[in-house]
Design a protein around this motif. Structure first.
Motif, PDB file in Angstrom:
ATOM      1  N   PRO A  59      11.153  11.287  38.316  1.00 18.81           N
ATOM      2  CA  PRO A  59      10.260  10.797  37.252  1.00 18.81           C
ATOM      3  C   PRO A  59      10.966   9.864  36.273  1.00 18.81           C
ATOM      4  CG  PRO A  59       9.962  13.148  37.592  1.00 18.81           C
ATOM      5  CD  PRO A  59      11.174  12.750  38.385  1.00 18.81           C
ATOM      6  N   LEU A  60      12.232  10.140  35.963  1.00 19.86           N
ATOM      7  CA  LEU A  60      12.974   9.277  35.053  1.00 19.86           C
ATOM      8  C   LEU A  60      13.180   7.892  35.670  1.00 19.86           C
ATOM      9  CD1 LEU A  60      14.648   8.775  32.506  1.00 19.86           C
ATOM     10  CD2 LEU A  60      16.598   9.803  33.676  1.00 19.86           C
ATOM     11  N   LEU A  61      13.594   7.854  36.928  1.00 18.60           N
ATOM     12  CA  LEU A  61      13.812   6.567  37.594  1.00 18.60           C
ATOM     13  C   LEU A  61      12.507   5.809  37.758  1.00 18.60           C
ATOM     14  CD1 LEU A  61      16.382   7.619  40.342  1.00 18.60           C
ATOM     15  CD2 LEU A  61      16.847   6.513  38.150  1.00 18.60           C
ATOM     16  N   ALA A  62      11.424   6.517  38.057  1.00 14.66           N
ATOM     17  CA  ALA A  62      10.122   5.859  38.197  1.00 14.66           C
ATOM     18  C   ALA A  62       9.671   5.255  36.872  1.00 14.66           C
ATOM     19  CB  ALA A  62       9.088   6.847  38.721  1.00 14.66           C
ATOM     20  N   ASN A  63       9.935   5.950  35.763  1.00 11.49           N
ATOM     21  CA  ASN A  63       9.563   5.413  34.455  1.00 11.49           C
ATOM     22  C   ASN A  63      10.390   4.189  34.106  1.00 11.49           C
ATOM     23  OD1 ASN A  63       7.390   6.698  32.939  1.00 11.49           O
ATOM     24  ND2 ASN A  63       8.540   8.582  33.210  1.00 11.49           N
ATOM     25  N   ILE A  64      11.664   4.197  34.462  1.00 18.63           N
ATOM     26  CA  ILE A  64      12.509   3.009  34.236  1.00 18.63           C
ATOM     27  C   ILE A  64      11.970   1.828  35.038  1.00 18.63           C
ATOM     28  CG2 ILE A  64      14.803   2.042  34.598  1.00 18.63           C
ATOM     29  CD1 ILE A  64      15.949   4.807  34.041  1.00 18.63           C
ATOM     30  N   TYR A  65      11.624   2.085  36.284  1.00 20.84           N
ATOM     31  CA  TYR A  65      11.104   1.026  37.162  1.00 20.84           C
ATOM     32  C   TYR A  65       9.795   0.463  36.602  1.00 20.84           C
ATOM     33  CZ  TYR A  65      10.813  -1.274  41.732  1.00 20.84           C
ATOM     34  OH  TYR A  65      10.785  -2.205  42.755  1.00 20.84           O
ATOM     35  N   LEU A  66       8.870   1.355  36.217  1.00 19.73           N
ATOM     36  CA  LEU A  66       7.581   0.899  35.714  1.00 19.73           C
ATOM     37  C   LEU A  66       7.693   0.270  34.329  1.00 19.73           C
ATOM     38  CD1 LEU A  66       5.190   3.778  36.847  1.00 19.73           C
ATOM     39  CD2 LEU A  66       5.274   1.436  37.699  1.00 19.73           C
ATOM     40  N   HIS A  67       8.720   0.618  33.574  1.00 24.96           N
ATOM     41  CA  HIS A  67       8.897  -0.012  32.264  1.00 24.96           C
ATOM     42  C   HIS A  67       9.089  -1.516  32.425  1.00 24.96           C
ATOM     43  CE1 HIS A  67      10.163  -0.688  28.149  1.00 24.96           C
ATOM     44  NE2 HIS A  67      11.283  -1.228  28.584  1.00 24.96           N
ATOM     45  N   TYR A  68       9.882  -1.914  33.417  1.00 31.16           N
ATOM     46  CA  TYR A  68      10.107  -3.335  33.650  1.00 31.16           C
ATOM     47  C   TYR A  68       8.971  -3.962  34.461  1.00 31.16           C
ATOM     48  CZ  TYR A  68      14.862  -2.750  31.926  1.00 31.16           C
ATOM     49  OH  TYR A  68      15.961  -2.500  31.137  1.00 31.16           O
ATOM     50  N   VAL A  69       8.457  -3.226  35.426  1.00 32.73           N
ATOM     51  CA  VAL A  69       7.417  -3.780  36.290  1.00 32.73           C
ATOM     52  C   VAL A  69       6.085  -3.884  35.555  1.00 32.73           C
ATOM     53  CG1 VAL A  69       6.087  -3.404  38.409  1.00 32.73           C
ATOM     54  CG2 VAL A  69       8.538  -2.930  38.368  1.00 32.73           C
ATOM     55  N   PHE A  70       5.761  -2.886  34.737  1.00 34.89           N
ATOM     56  CA  PHE A  70       4.429  -2.834  34.130  1.00 34.89           C
ATOM     57  C   PHE A  70       4.444  -3.001  32.614  1.00 34.89           C
ATOM     58  CE2 PHE A  70       0.944  -0.329  32.232  1.00 34.89           C
ATOM     59  CZ  PHE A  70      -0.135  -1.017  32.752  1.00 34.89           C
ATOM     60  N   ASP A  71       5.170  -2.163  31.896  1.00 38.85           N
ATOM     61  CA  ASP A  71       5.062  -2.124  30.435  1.00 38.85           C
ATOM     62  C   ASP A  71       5.391  -3.469  29.786  1.00 38.85           C
ATOM     63  OD1 ASP A  71       4.416   0.510  30.759  1.00 38.85           O
ATOM     64  OD2 ASP A  71       6.392   1.287  30.228  1.00 38.85           O
ATOM     65  N   LEU A  72       6.560  -4.010  30.096  1.00 41.51           N
ATOM     66  CA  LEU A  72       6.955  -5.277  29.481  1.00 41.51           C
ATOM     67  C   LEU A  72       6.056  -6.419  29.932  1.00 41.51           C
ATOM     68  CD1 LEU A  72      10.854  -4.988  29.747  1.00 41.51           C
ATOM     69  CD2 LEU A  72       9.365  -4.370  27.836  1.00 41.51           C
ATOM     70  N   TRP A  73       5.687  -6.393  31.209  1.00 45.04           N
ATOM     71  CA  TRP A  73       4.845  -7.472  31.742  1.00 45.04           C
ATOM     72  C   TRP A  73       3.445  -7.447  31.144  1.00 45.04           C
ATOM     73  CZ3 TRP A  73       0.378  -6.944  34.753  1.00 45.04           C
ATOM     74  CH2 TRP A  73      -0.131  -8.137  35.268  1.00 45.04           C
ATOM     75  N   ARG A 107      -9.410 -10.746  36.243  1.00 43.27           N
ATOM     76  CA  ARG A 107      -8.200 -11.554  36.304  1.00 43.27           C
ATOM     77  C   ARG A 107      -6.951 -10.684  36.249  1.00 43.27           C
ATOM     78  NH1 ARG A 107      -6.336 -16.267  31.958  1.00 43.27           N
ATOM     79  NH2 ARG A 107      -4.313 -16.743  32.965  1.00 43.27           N
ATOM     80  N   PHE A 108      -6.985  -9.681  35.388  1.00 47.71           N
ATOM     81  CA  PHE A 108      -5.826  -8.800  35.285  1.00 47.71           C
ATOM     82  C   PHE A 108      -5.580  -8.062  36.591  1.00 47.71           C
ATOM     83  CE2 PHE A 108      -4.011  -4.602  34.645  1.00 47.71           C
ATOM     84  CZ  PHE A 108      -2.855  -4.891  33.952  1.00 47.71           C
ATOM     85  N   LEU A 109      -6.627  -7.590  37.232  1.00 49.35           N
ATOM     86  CA  LEU A 109      -6.467  -6.848  38.478  1.00 49.35           C
ATOM     87  C   LEU A 109      -5.793  -7.718  39.540  1.00 49.35           C
ATOM     88  CD1 LEU A 109      -6.947  -4.270  40.074  1.00 49.35           C
ATOM     89  CD2 LEU A 109      -9.223  -5.132  40.662  1.00 49.35           C
ATOM     90  N   ALA A 110      -6.208  -8.979  39.636  1.00 46.94           N
ATOM     91  CA  ALA A 110      -5.582  -9.876  40.615  1.00 46.94           C
ATOM     92  C   ALA A 110      -4.124 -10.142  40.257  1.00 46.94           C
ATOM     93  CB  ALA A 110      -6.363 -11.190  40.682  1.00 46.94           C
ATOM     94  N   ASP A 111      -3.846 -10.391  38.976  1.00 44.83           N
ATOM     95  CA  ASP A 111      -2.469 -10.644  38.553  1.00 44.83           C
ATOM     96  C   ASP A 111      -1.599  -9.397  38.716  1.00 44.83           C
ATOM     97  OD1 ASP A 111      -3.324 -13.156  37.906  1.00 44.83           O
ATOM     98  OD2 ASP A 111      -3.411 -12.806  35.744  1.00 44.83           O
ATOM     99  N   PHE A 112      -2.171  -8.235  38.456  1.00 40.69           N
ATOM    100  CA  PHE A 112      -1.411  -6.994  38.564  1.00 40.69           C
ATOM    101  C   PHE A 112      -1.046  -6.704  40.020  1.00 40.69           C
ATOM    102  CE2 PHE A 112      -1.441  -2.136  37.894  1.00 40.69           C
ATOM    103  CZ  PHE A 112      -0.090  -2.151  37.610  1.00 40.69           C
ATOM    104  N   GLN A 113      -1.961  -6.940  40.923  1.00 42.81           N
ATOM    105  CA  GLN A 113      -1.658  -6.744  42.347  1.00 42.81           C
ATOM    106  C   GLN A 113      -0.548  -7.682  42.797  1.00 42.81           C
ATOM    107  OE1 GLN A 113      -5.580  -7.329  43.992  1.00 42.81           O
ATOM    108  NE2 GLN A 113      -5.984  -5.128  44.120  1.00 42.81           N
ATOM    109  N   HIS A 117       3.226  -6.526  44.075  1.00 46.91           N
ATOM    110  CA  HIS A 117       3.686  -6.953  45.392  1.00 46.91           C
ATOM    111  C   HIS A 117       5.114  -7.504  45.327  1.00 46.91           C
ATOM    112  CE1 HIS A 117       3.370  -8.359  49.512  1.00 46.91           C
ATOM    113  NE2 HIS A 117       3.787  -9.554  49.131  1.00 46.91           N
ATOM    114  N   LYS A 118       5.475  -8.149  44.222  1.00 50.00           N
ATOM    115  CA  LYS A 118       6.829  -8.688  44.084  1.00 50.00           C
ATOM    116  C   LYS A 118       7.878  -7.575  44.039  1.00 50.00           C
ATOM    117  CE  LYS A 118       5.393 -12.818  41.527  1.00 50.00           C
ATOM    118  NZ  LYS A 118       5.508 -13.568  40.232  1.00 50.00           N
ATOM    119  N   PHE A 119       7.475  -6.395  43.624  1.00 52.15           N
ATOM    120  CA  PHE A 119       8.417  -5.281  43.506  1.00 52.15           C
ATOM    121  C   PHE A 119       8.189  -4.228  44.584  1.00 52.15           C
ATOM    122  CE2 PHE A 119       8.585  -7.243  39.391  1.00 52.15           C
ATOM    123  CZ  PHE A 119       9.885  -7.058  38.958  1.00 52.15           C
TER     124      PHE A 119
END
Length: 280
Positions: A59-73, A107-113, A117-119
């Motif tokens: 869970p800690l590693l997943a949160n780190i990954y999603l922080h950069y992949v999702f939160d900041l973006w 638009r967000f759904l398309a951009d989020f997908q 995909h990049k990660f």
């Protein structure tokens, strides 16, 4: 909701971790943890992709990954691409987003997908959907000749468009039916296993179960579901005691046991405005 644990790119994850951690010993331990593998049905399996589910560090590693992949973006996307209001709520790999305009949601759904995909990630097809929700959803559904607005599940609650007694719009939160039935099934199985234990021992265990349930699900508008859970626990306990003695337990005695051992349903978490309205 992205599929996270099985699809994390370990190389990219380590690159993100290295941005905050420079100690080579810690980085080595994390790499070893990722490559430790998992035991499934007595067989060891290597984990070249993802983070082992059930591992304490996953869970800690997943949160780190999603922080950069999702939160900041998503914070940048909200400031640069959105004109209306955007609400973002994330807990681990579950998230709910609210948009003022439907076009921005599409638009967000398309951009989020594309971002996922990049990660090496993808959205869960069964848990990802766009729905109309809010104070005008019911009126819009009536105008289109549709039924009530759709509901959604998040963190164990079903969220429903509703109204207060005064007729104002509010979000109703109720315990998910699947979660309620699953918990009652666990209580039933455990009561059967503890059938011949002493009544005080079973009472203490049931008190902890009911109290824990109330502490989590005790939110405004969810009182009926709390009362239903306690009533079902009472019914299961009385049935178990009746089977043990091979005689139906009288309700007078059963009610005395329920009053002594089972906490009464109550609301433990007030509305956020009340909880944060501190006056000094």
């Amino acid at each position: 909701m992205p599929r996270i644990f099985d699809n994390i790119d370990q190389h990219k994850l380590m690159q993100l971790v290295e941005e905050r951690i420079s100690d080579r010993r810690v980085l080595k331990l994390i790499r070893q943890w990722l490559r430790a593998g998992v035991m499934e049905e007595g067989e060891w399996k290597n984990t070249e992709m993802g983070s082992p589910q059930g591992s304490v560090i996953s869970p800690l590693l997943a949160n780190i990954y999603l922080h950069y992949v999702f939160d900041l973006w998503v914070d940048v996307w909200r400031r640069k691409c959105a004109r209306g209001e955007v609400i973002v709520v994330r807990y681990a790999d579950d998230n709910v987003l609210g948009f003022q305009h439907r076009a921005e949601a599409d638009r967000f759904l398309a951009d989020f997908q594309e971002r996922l995909h990049k990660f090496g990630l993808e959205l869960h097809p069964d848990k990802t959907r766009l729905l109309e929700f809010g104070p005008y959803a019911e009126e819009n559904c009536k105008r289109r000749g549709q039924a009530k607005p759709a509901t959604f599940d998040f963190l164990g609650f079903t969220h429903i468009c509703g109204k207060t007694r005064s007729g104002r719009y509010t979000v109703l939160r109720q315990t998910m039916r699947k979660r309620l039935q699953a918990k009652l099934g666990e209580v039933k199985a455990e009561l059967r296993r503890r059938m011949h234990d002493r009544v005080p021992a079973v009472g203490k265990w049931l008190r902890a179960v009911v109290e824990g349930h109330i502490r989590y699900y005790g939110v405004p508008t969810n009182y009926p579901a709390l009362a239903l859970f306690r009533a079902q626990v009472e019914r299961l306990w009385r049935r178990t005691l009746s089977r043990r003695s091979q005689h139906p337990m009288r309700w007078e005695r059963a009610r005395r046991l329920f009053k002594r051992w089972l906490p009464k349903p109550r609301i433990c978490h007030p509305y956020p405005l009340c909880r944060l309205g501190v006056i000094t």
